[in-house]
Scaffold this active site. Structure first.
Site, PDB file in Angstrom:
ATOM      1  N   ASP A   1      49.811  27.960  28.528  1.00 21.89           N
ATOM      2  CA  ASP A   1      48.562  27.197  28.896  1.00 21.89           C
ATOM      3  C   ASP A   1      48.229  26.654  27.717  1.00 21.89           C
ATOM      4  O   ASP A   1      47.890  27.400  26.709  1.00 21.89           O
ATOM      5  CB  ASP A   1      47.584  28.029  29.618  1.00 21.89           C
ATOM      6  CG  ASP A   1      48.313  28.770  30.883  1.00 21.89           C
ATOM      7  OD1 ASP A   1      49.223  28.297  31.542  1.00 21.89           O
ATOM      8  OD2 ASP A   1      47.769  29.757  31.316  1.00 21.89           O
TER       9      ASP A   1
ATOM     10  N   ASP B   1      37.603  29.178  26.203  1.00 19.93           N
ATOM     11  CA  ASP B   1      38.626  30.301  26.317  1.00 19.93           C
ATOM     12  C   ASP B   1      38.429  31.268  25.110  1.00 19.93           C
ATOM     13  O   ASP B   1      38.374  32.562  25.297  1.00 19.93           O
ATOM     14  CB  ASP B   1      39.997  30.109  26.480  1.00 19.93           C
ATOM     15  CG  ASP B   1      40.246  29.377  27.722  1.00 19.93           C
ATOM     16  OD1 ASP B   1      39.901  29.785  28.758  1.00 19.93           O
ATOM     17  OD2 ASP B   1      41.253  28.469  27.855  1.00 19.93           O
TER      18      ASP B   1
ATOM     19  N   GLU C   1      43.960  38.578  28.805  1.00 14.56           N
ATOM     20  CA  GLU C   1      44.970  37.512  29.174  1.00 14.56           C
ATOM     21  C   GLU C   1      45.178  36.775  27.980  1.00 14.56           C
ATOM     22  O   GLU C   1      46.357  35.997  27.605  1.00 14.56           O
ATOM     23  CB  GLU C   1      44.436  36.692  30.186  1.00 14.56           C
ATOM     24  CG  GLU C   1      45.395  35.755  30.729  1.00 14.56           C
ATOM     25  CD  GLU C   1      44.623  34.533  31.117  1.00 14.56           C
ATOM     26  OE1 GLU C   1      44.176  34.400  32.454  1.00 14.56           O
ATOM     27  OE2 GLU C   1      43.916  33.471  30.543  1.00 14.56           O
ATOM     28  N   GLU C   2      44.332  36.436  27.004  1.00 13.30           N
ATOM     29  CA  GLU C   2      44.511  35.766  25.761  1.00 13.30           C
ATOM     30  C   GLU C   2      45.308  36.436  24.622  1.00 13.30           C
ATOM     31  O   GLU C   2      45.450  35.660  23.540  1.00 13.30           O
ATOM     32  CB  GLU C   2      43.043  34.988  25.456  1.00 13.30           C
ATOM     33  CG  GLU C   2      42.457  34.293  26.440  1.00 13.30           C
ATOM     34  CD  GLU C   2      43.183  32.753  26.766  1.00 13.30           C
ATOM     35  OE1 GLU C   2      43.900  32.372  25.894  1.00 13.30           O
ATOM     36  OE2 GLU C   2      43.087  32.382  27.954  1.00 13.30           O
TER      37      GLU C   2
ATOM     38  N   ASP D   1      40.288  38.786  32.022  1.00 13.76           N
ATOM     39  CA  ASP D   1      40.589  37.329  31.890  1.00 13.76           C
ATOM     40  C   ASP D   1      39.199  36.945  31.416  1.00 13.76           C
ATOM     41  O   ASP D   1      38.413  36.618  32.163  1.00 13.76           O
ATOM     42  CB  ASP D   1      41.020  36.791  33.372  1.00 13.76           C
ATOM     43  CG  ASP D   1      41.335  35.291  33.351  1.00 13.76           C
ATOM     44  OD1 ASP D   1      41.065  34.687  32.190  1.00 13.76           O
ATOM     45  OD2 ASP D   1      41.763  34.889  34.275  1.00 13.76           O
TER      46      ASP D   1
ATOM     47  N   LEU E   1      38.162  33.567  30.578  1.00 13.99           N
ATOM     48  CA  LEU E   1      37.587  32.560  31.286  1.00 13.99           C
ATOM     49  C   LEU E   1      38.593  32.002  32.109  1.00 13.99           C
ATOM     50  O   LEU E   1      39.692  31.836  31.864  1.00 13.99           O
ATOM     51  CB  LEU E   1      37.262  31.403  30.171  1.00 13.99           C
ATOM     52  CG  LEU E   1      36.143  30.658  30.773  1.00 13.99           C
ATOM     53  CD1 LEU E   1      34.988  31.252  30.949  1.00 13.99           C
ATOM     54  CD2 LEU E   1      36.126  29.417  29.604  1.00 13.99           C
ATOM     55  N   ASP E   2      38.336  32.274  33.310  1.00 16.72           N
ATOM     56  CA  ASP E   2      39.398  31.879  34.525  1.00 16.72           C
ATOM     57  C   ASP E   2      39.270  30.375  35.112  1.00 16.72           C
ATOM     58  O   ASP E   2      37.855  30.089  35.239  1.00 16.72           O
ATOM     59  CB  ASP E   2      39.207  32.941  35.593  1.00 16.72           C
ATOM     60  CG  ASP E   2      40.033  32.508  36.685  1.00 16.72           C
ATOM     61  OD1 ASP E   2      41.331  32.579  36.575  1.00 16.72           O
ATOM     62  OD2 ASP E   2      39.594  31.875  37.671  1.00 16.72           O
TER      63      ASP E   2
ATOM     64  N   GLU F   1      44.201  39.472  36.767  1.00 19.57           N
ATOM     65  CA  GLU F   1      43.665  38.426  38.076  1.00 19.57           C
ATOM     66  C   GLU F   1      43.907  39.316  39.240  1.00 19.57           C
ATOM     67  O   GLU F   1      42.856  39.496  40.011  1.00 19.57           O
ATOM     68  CB  GLU F   1      44.362  37.271  38.125  1.00 19.57           C
ATOM     69  CG  GLU F   1      43.835  36.329  36.645  1.00 19.57           C
ATOM     70  CD  GLU F   1      44.673  35.132  36.265  1.00 19.57           C
ATOM     71  OE1 GLU F   1      44.019  34.010  35.939  1.00 19.57           O
ATOM     72  OE2 GLU F   1      46.077  35.097  36.818  1.00 19.57           O
TER      73      GLU F   1
HETATM   74  P1  AHG Z   1      43.221  30.608  33.557  1.00 22.37           P
HETATM   75  O1  AHG Z   1      42.259  29.514  33.502  1.00 22.37           O
HETATM   76  O2  AHG Z   1      42.786  31.859  33.449  1.00 22.37           O
HETATM   77  O3  AHG Z   1      44.594  30.518  32.878  1.00 22.37           O
HETATM   78  O4  AHG Z   1      43.606  30.697  35.185  1.00 22.37           O
HETATM   79  C1  AHG Z   1      44.078  29.583  35.837  1.00 22.37           C
HETATM   80  C2  AHG Z   1      44.577  29.926  37.115  1.00 22.37           C
HETATM   81  C3  AHG Z   1      43.406  30.453  38.353  1.00 22.37           C
HETATM   82  O5  AHG Z   1      42.193  30.353  37.871  1.00 22.37           O
HETATM   83  C4  AHG Z   1      43.749  29.165  39.175  1.00 22.37           C
HETATM   84  O6  AHG Z   1      43.667  29.958  40.656  1.00 22.37           O
HETATM   85  C5  AHG Z   1      45.015  28.944  38.960  1.00 22.37           C
HETATM   86  O7  AHG Z   1      45.229  29.096  37.680  1.00 22.37           O
HETATM   87  C6  AHG Z   1      45.237  27.635  39.466  1.00 22.37           C
HETATM   88  O8  AHG Z   1      46.536  27.070  39.203  1.00 22.37           O
HETATM   89  P2  AHG Z   1      47.094  25.496  39.588  1.00 22.37           P
HETATM   90  O9  AHG Z   1      46.493  24.597  38.409  1.00 22.37           O
HETATM   91  O10 AHG Z   1      48.438  25.726  39.285  1.00 22.37           O
HETATM   92  O11 AHG Z   1      46.820  25.211  41.011  1.00 22.37           O
HETATM   93 MN    MN Z   2      42.660  33.149  35.214  1.00 21.30          MN
HETATM   94 MN    MN Z   3      41.876  32.742  31.605  1.00 21.06          MN
END
Ligand code: AHG
Ligand code: MN
Ligand code: MN
Length: 337
Positions: free
Chosen positions: A65, A71, A94-95, A116, A118-119, A283
């Protein structure tokens, strides 16, 4: 005139801990430190547009990501707030690719924290709600230093879990296995105040939350289930409304209060190698603990999330979570594929 009882999160945590015989107060301190970190992150999230902490760092994390500056800020804030309290022996985020040790200069405690920081951070530049998720276990190894095995756990071993949603207001929701309680941050006094006592998720909702853009990559069961939700049948409350923010915490929080189901199934483009996206330890497991405490259900479609033994720090799982009846219906569709 009847007085309204104002319960701060600190008072609530202390009162919850008193219910546990032989409690030392250690746990109260841990949750209190977390609440403080959450308040600081909330302040930064709210002024993100002004503080040059929007945008990208130019790096990608271990999950591939793109890393946002916030984050990194939230990750560091939680590490720094939690390392010195003497409550923890190890952390995992997570990071971070590896576990996070407690620096030598600080006392070590008996708890393990996973989070996590910052989700939903891909949403932040657009002022969409984001969150923090956390999960607490008791240490299980007995050597001098805690180890990765202390983090590779089964959800049922959690002693606490919670999340913070930085939304139109900031809320912290947590469970220690005695129900689910929600607190809203009153910015004028800087305290989380009890606003949602003993949250129960409706046994059936009218909302489903899934990234429909991935529909071509789903297994047959998920395709059939979502088609079923769109059929017109007032006797079973269909069609359901689709609500998808793309921030797990925010989607989960809404469904917890209103009822409904959130799904992030694996990508089945290569049926021999299904690829889930969400992380078990940071998560899925914490939210599963919360939803079960609220009377809901969380599974992969065939297995209870809380029963999965983690074998890797950044293990990913399919997640289907929410109102009990809705998740049970999904499981029937999934098992027929
Ligand atoms: P994070 O920001 O901690 O990496 O998590 C992102 C996750 C979660 O928050 C969300 O439900 C999902 O990714 C969204 O994914 P899509 O953009 O693939 O729908
Ligand atoms: Mn997340
Ligand atoms: Mn996150």
């Amino acid at each position: 005139m009847q007085k309204t009882k104002v319960v701060t999160i600190q008072r609530h945590i202390v009162e919850q801990e008193r219910l546990i015989p032989k409690a030392t107060g250690d746990f109260t301190g841990l949750l209190w430190d977390l609440a403080l970190a959450a308040k600081t992150i909330s302040r930064e999230v709210n002024k993100a547009g002004l503080a040059d902490i929007l945008g990208l760092t130019g790096e990608t994390n271990i999950h591939g990501d793109i890393v946002k500056k916030l984050d990194v800020y939230a990750n560091e804030k939680i590490c720094k707030s939690m390392e010195h309290g003497g409550h923890l022996c190890i952390m995992a985020s997570e990071e971070n690719e590896e576990v996070i040790s407690i620096p030598d200069e600080f006392p070590k405690g008996k708890y393990v924290l996973m989070f996590d920081p910052l989700d939903g951070s891909s949403n932040i530049d657009a002022n969409v709600s984001v969150g923090t998720i956390f999960s607490v276990y008791r240490r299980k190894t007995t050597g001098t230093e805690a180890a990765v095995e202390d983090c590779l756990r089964r959800g049922t071993e959690q002693v606490a879990a919670g999340y913070v949603v930085y939304g139109s207001s900031t809320m912290m929701v947590y469970t220690t296995g005695q129900g689910v309680h929600g607190f809203t941050l009153d910015p004028s006094i800087g305290e989380f105040l009890l606003s949602h006592e003993n949250i129960k998720i409706p046994s059936k909702g009218k909302i489903y939350s899934i990234n429909e853009g991935n529909a071509n990559s789903w297994d047959e069961g998920t395709k059939k289930y979502t088609a079923y939700l769109k059929e017109n049948d007032t006797s079973t409350g269909r069609p359901y409304a689709l609500r998808y923010i793309g921030s797990l915490v925010a989607d989960f929080h809404r469904n917890l209060l209103y009822g409904g189901i959130f799904l992030y199934p694996a990508d089945y483009r290569d049926p021999k190698k299904p690829k889930p996206k969400l992380r078990l330890l940071y998560e899925a497991a914490p939210l599963a603990f919360i939803v079960e405490q609220a009377g809901g259900r969380a599974s992969t479609g065939k297995e209870r999330i809380m029963d999965i033994q983690a074998t890797e720090l950044h293990q990913k799982v399919s997640l289907v979570i929410g109102s009990k009846e809705d998740v049970l219906t999904y499981e029937k569709f999934f098992s027929h594929t």
